[in-house]
Design a protein around this motif. Sequence first.
Motif, mmCIF file in Angstrom:
data_model
loop_
_atom_site.group_PDB
_atom_site.id
_atom_site.type_symbol
_atom_site.label_atom_id
_atom_site.label_comp_id
_atom_site.label_asym_id
_atom_site.label_seq_id
_atom_site.Cartn_x
_atom_site.Cartn_y
_atom_site.Cartn_z
ATOM 1 N N LEU A 19 0.562 -1.281 -0.060
ATOM 2 C CA LEU A 19 -0.118 0.468 0.551
ATOM 3 C C LEU A 19 1.215 1.694 0.141
ATOM 4 O O LEU A 19 -0.023 1.647 -0.999
ATOM 5 C CB LEU A 19 -0.894 0.252 1.450
ATOM 6 N N LYS A 20 2.019 1.977 0.779
ATOM 7 C CA LYS A 20 3.099 2.735 0.542
ATOM 8 C C LYS A 20 3.377 2.523 -0.361
ATOM 9 O O LYS A 20 3.437 3.973 -0.626
ATOM 10 C CB LYS A 20 3.832 2.322 2.106
ATOM 11 N N GLU A 21 3.618 1.530 -1.470
ATOM 12 C CA GLU A 21 4.272 1.715 -2.315
ATOM 13 C C GLU A 21 3.500 2.626 -3.910
ATOM 14 O O GLU A 21 4.185 2.803 -4.710
ATOM 15 C CB GLU A 21 5.121 0.166 -2.983
ATOM 16 N N GLY A 22 2.039 2.127 -3.285
ATOM 17 C CA GLY A 22 1.414 2.804 -4.127
ATOM 18 C C GLY A 22 0.710 3.484 -4.149
ATOM 19 O O GLY A 22 -0.072 4.155 -4.529
ATOM 20 N N LEU A 23 1.138 4.647 -2.448
ATOM 21 C CA LEU A 23 0.083 5.606 -2.277
ATOM 22 C C LEU A 23 0.363 7.056 -3.797
ATOM 23 O O LEU A 23 0.044 7.464 -4.155
ATOM 24 C CB LEU A 23 1.371 6.259 -1.468
ATOM 25 N N GLY A 24 1.726 6.451 -4.512
ATOM 26 C CA GLY A 24 1.858 7.682 -4.846
ATOM 27 C C GLY A 24 0.864 7.722 -6.411
ATOM 28 O O GLY A 24 0.171 8.569 -6.824
ATOM 29 N N GLU A 25 1.017 6.364 -6.751
ATOM 30 C CA GLU A 25 -0.475 6.186 -7.884
ATOM 31 C C GLU A 25 -1.901 6.510 -7.452
ATOM 32 O O GLU A 25 -2.031 6.935 -8.000
ATOM 33 C CB GLU A 25 -0.124 4.359 -8.287
#
Length: 237
Positions: A19-25
């Motif tokens: 989830l953290k890695e996808g926050l930018g998206e």
Amino acid sequence: MNTTLKIISLLLTYPTEELKEGLGELAQALRSDEKLGDRQRRLLLSFIDDLAPKDLFDLQERYVFLFDRTRSLALHLFEHVHGESRDRGQAMVDLMATYEAAGFEIGAKELPDYLPMFLEFLSVLPENEASELLGQTAHILAVLKERLRKRKSVYRNLFIVLESLALGKPDRALVKELLQHPEDDPADLEALDAVWEEEVVTFGGNSGENSCGPDRLQRQIRAAARKPADVSAQASL
């Protein structure tokens, strides 16, 4: 797909590295969503900005303390209106039937009234229908928003936006009544043990099978970040 509801459903789940890695998206999807109001967008982006720099362990600890160890902040909708009464079981069955009638398959090991799952379901409905069904939970959303405000929690942002997306206003008398219920202490470990002694109920034959983990979460993030698709379903609560 209603991008905002889908993104909020993701942000309300237990924080993971995926989830953290996808926050930018997710943030980019919110910036690109022309249906989103300026205040709604600011609240959601502010929430993402709060998550992004924090240590994952700290995020997980905060989440557990709020939603898992504080029953008055439970993310299971019927917990707040039915508690452990017999009515809750029937409400679960009715909601499960609503999902099935719309062709929505529960793949997560959760009860049907788990708020992130409910929002994921609403995200694939026509916008007016989703808004109407969300409005049926407006009193619960208002109660959770107020309790999170008292704790000065950034999670309140999500509930402000949800309340703004719901059709109609919450019943003030009902909200007042629910807020009068005593709030439990998340530091009371004996009370927590009593909650965990209750039997876990599973709905759906494949509940939990291939439903969790990084692959599914990353697919959800990518789906939420894409331009909304026109998906229709019929359901009623």
